[in-house]
Design a protein around this motif. Structure first.
Motif, PDB file in Angstrom:
ATOM      1  N   ALA A 111       3.685  -3.881   8.045  1.00 28.14           N
ATOM      2  CA  ALA A 111       3.532  -3.981   6.588  1.00 28.14           C
ATOM      3  C   ALA A 111       2.158  -3.490   6.148  1.00 28.14           C
ATOM      4  CB  ALA A 111       3.741  -5.430   6.145  1.00 28.14           C
ATOM      5  N   ARG A 112       1.148  -3.770   6.950  1.00 25.55           N
ATOM      6  CA  ARG A 112      -0.198  -3.280   6.609  1.00 25.55           C
ATOM      7  C   ARG A 112      -0.256  -1.752   6.665  1.00 25.55           C
ATOM      8  NH1 ARG A 112      -3.312  -8.104   9.877  1.00 25.55           N
ATOM      9  NH2 ARG A 112      -3.879  -9.346   8.044  1.00 25.55           N
ATOM     10  N   GLU A 113       0.437  -1.169   7.624  1.00 23.10           N
ATOM     11  CA  GLU A 113       0.493   0.284   7.681  1.00 23.10           C
ATOM     12  C   GLU A 113       1.194   0.848   6.439  1.00 23.10           C
ATOM     13  OE1 GLU A 113      -0.712   2.635   9.908  1.00 23.10           O
ATOM     14  OE2 GLU A 113      -1.883   0.928  10.602  1.00 23.10           O
ATOM     15  N   ARG A 114       2.250   0.182   5.998  1.00 24.00           N
ATOM     16  CA  ARG A 114       2.948   0.623   4.791  1.00 24.00           C
ATOM     17  C   ARG A 114       2.016   0.516   3.577  1.00 24.00           C
ATOM     18  NH1 ARG A 114       8.588   0.086   5.962  1.00 24.00           N
ATOM     19  NH2 ARG A 114       8.768   0.571   8.176  1.00 24.00           N
ATOM     20  N   LEU A 115       1.224  -0.559   3.518  1.00 24.38           N
ATOM     21  CA  LEU A 115       0.273  -0.717   2.419  1.00 24.38           C
ATOM     22  C   LEU A 115      -0.727   0.431   2.398  1.00 24.38           C
ATOM     23  CD1 LEU A 115      -1.112  -2.300   0.120  1.00 24.38           C
ATOM     24  CD2 LEU A 115      -2.350  -3.588   1.884  1.00 24.38           C
ATOM     25  N   GLU A 116      -1.250   0.787   3.571  1.00 25.77           N
ATOM     26  CA  GLU A 116      -2.228   1.877   3.637  1.00 25.77           C
ATOM     27  C   GLU A 116      -1.615   3.187   3.176  1.00 25.77           C
ATOM     28  OE1 GLU A 116      -5.332   1.445   4.042  1.00 25.77           O
ATOM     29  OE2 GLU A 116      -5.158  -0.663   4.576  1.00 25.77           O
ATOM     30  N   ALA A 117      -0.329   3.370   3.440  1.00 28.13           N
ATOM     31  CA  ALA A 117       0.345   4.591   2.997  1.00 28.13           C
ATOM     32  C   ALA A 117       0.497   4.627   1.477  1.00 28.13           C
ATOM     33  CB  ALA A 117       1.717   4.701   3.665  1.00 28.13           C
ATOM     34  N   VAL A 118       0.621   3.451   0.852  1.00 26.59           N
ATOM     35  CA  VAL A 118       0.823   3.360  -0.587  1.00 26.59           C
ATOM     36  C   VAL A 118      -0.499   3.475  -1.352  1.00 26.59           C
ATOM     37  CG1 VAL A 118       1.390   1.664  -2.398  1.00 26.59           C
ATOM     38  CG2 VAL A 118       2.989   2.078  -0.527  1.00 26.59           C
ATOM     39  N   ILE A 119      -1.584   2.954  -0.777  1.00 21.61           N
ATOM     40  CA  ILE A 119      -2.856   2.821  -1.486  1.00 21.61           C
ATOM     41  C   ILE A 119      -3.365   4.128  -2.113  1.00 21.61           C
ATOM     42  CG2 ILE A 119      -5.340   2.502  -1.032  1.00 21.61           C
ATOM     43  CD1 ILE A 119      -4.570  -0.024   0.542  1.00 21.61           C
ATOM     44  N   PRO A 120      -3.325   5.281  -1.413  1.00 23.76           N
ATOM     45  CA  PRO A 120      -3.913   6.488  -2.007  1.00 23.76           C
ATOM     46  C   PRO A 120      -3.308   6.891  -3.352  1.00 23.76           C
ATOM     47  CG  PRO A 120      -3.564   6.798   0.339  1.00 23.76           C
ATOM     48  CD  PRO A 120      -2.880   5.515  -0.024  1.00 23.76           C
ATOM     49  N   SER A 121      -2.043   6.599  -3.576  1.00 27.03           N
ATOM     50  CA  SER A 121      -1.386   7.012  -4.819  1.00 27.03           C
ATOM     51  C   SER A 121      -1.153   5.853  -5.787  1.00 27.03           C
ATOM     52  CB  SER A 121      -0.033   7.679  -4.507  1.00 27.03           C
ATOM     53  OG  SER A 121       0.817   6.774  -3.816  1.00 27.03           O
ATOM     54  N   ALA A 122      -1.592   4.651  -5.430  1.00 29.37           N
ATOM     55  CA  ALA A 122      -1.319   3.468  -6.250  1.00 29.37           C
ATOM     56  C   ALA A 122      -2.390   3.271  -7.320  1.00 29.37           C
ATOM     57  CB  ALA A 122      -1.251   2.224  -5.358  1.00 29.37           C
ATOM     58  N   ASP A 123      -2.009   2.564  -8.380  1.00 33.19           N
ATOM     59  CA  ASP A 123      -2.958   2.098  -9.382  1.00 33.19           C
ATOM     60  C   ASP A 123      -3.572   0.812  -8.835  1.00 33.19           C
ATOM     61  OD1 ASP A 123      -4.369   1.111 -11.494  1.00 33.19           O
ATOM     62  OD2 ASP A 123      -2.692   1.057 -12.907  1.00 33.19           O
TER      63      ASP A 123
END
Length: 272
Positions: free
Chosen positions: A15-27
């Motif tokens: 789940a942490r890896e998924r979060l890191e994948a989301v962070i660059p494009s997230a608000d």
């Protein structure tokens, strides 16, 4: 906030890896808040939490359930992440809640990091915990079960607004208003550890000629974490010029296992 089940620990890492994948494009100004909103929902609705953490239920079905419930209510990045998280396996329903909380805290840490304030966030959480320990009357007011939330929120605003990072204000407010069975000091310590983990993490740039599978990414991250003594986040870059194998860069150190790297080494030896 301790995840003890082996299955849940593996799922939390993913789940942490998924979060890191989301962070660059997230608000990032709302990602943490959205995840805390989801945490409050699944903590309040026990039937929903059991449904989305049931290991016997199909992961895609669980993801569809949260998408139907949450679409339009939280940001697309948060919805994508939560759908990914409920697809994973959790030893107990409570460990799904703990994982969502950990992701929310990490999202706030990423927000501070993007603002260049990650060290400030860690320092402010520590200093606030010391203030609480040294001011029993303040601690009593912030933890009094009978004091309305708006009164506690107003007290926090007077203490922190304009004097601390936005991430600090968000995390302290969450702990004061929704302690989840912990003491305020215990919650601050938990959050401080998660922030410290982000500050101390390593980032590996991995160049590969072909896309790595999820299992390969997980194994590589585990091997590097063991070698370096820290969690390692993988930034994957597809690079056909590597020809074969992997090139891994962590800081100034490069681990080159590619054919191209070996050929370059031969050329350098021949030229010397």
């Amino acid at each position: 906030m301790t995840i003890t089940g082996a299955v849940s620990r593996a799922s939390l890492a993913e789940a942490r890896e998924r979060l890191e994948a989301v962070i660059p494009s997230a608000d990032l100004s709302r990602l943490g808040d959205d995840l805390f909103a989801v945490l409050r929902l699944i903590d309040r609705e026990h039937g929903l939490r059991r449904a989305v953490s049931d290991p016997a239920r199909d992961g895609a079905d669980k993801a569809r359930l949260v998408q139907v419930l949450l679409e339009g209510k939280i940001s697309p990045a948060a919805l994508e992440l939560v759908a990914d998280v409920v697809r994973l396996r959790w030893s107990r329903p409570s460990e799904l809640s703990d994982a969502v909380e950990a992701l929310a805290v990490t999202a706030e840490a990423a927000r501070a990091e993007a603002d260049g304030r990650l060290d400030d966030l860690e320092d402010e959480l520590f200093r606030f915990s010391r203030v609480i320990e040294g001011e029993p009357r303040l601690r009593g007011a912030l933890t009094a079960p009978g004091l309305p939330e708006d009164r506690k929120g107003g007290l926090l605003d007077a203490l922190l607004e304009g004097k601390a990072t936005a991430a600090t204000v968000a995390l302290v407010r969450e702990l004061v208003l929704r302690p989840r069975g912990r003491s305020l000091e215990g919650g601050l310590a938990d959050y401080g550890k998660l922030v410290a983990q982000r500050r101390e993490r390593l980032v590996a740039l991995v160049r590969t000629p072909v896309e790595l599978t999820e299992a390969q990414r997980t194994r590589l991250a585990a091997v590097l974490a063991t070698a370096y003594g820290h969690d390692v986040h993988l930034n994957i870059e597809l690079d056909p010029t590597t020809i074969g194998g992997l090139s891994i860069q962590i800081g100034d150190e490069v681990i080159d296992g590619t054919i191209a790297g070996r050929l370059d080494d031969v050329r350098r030896r021949l030229a010397s």
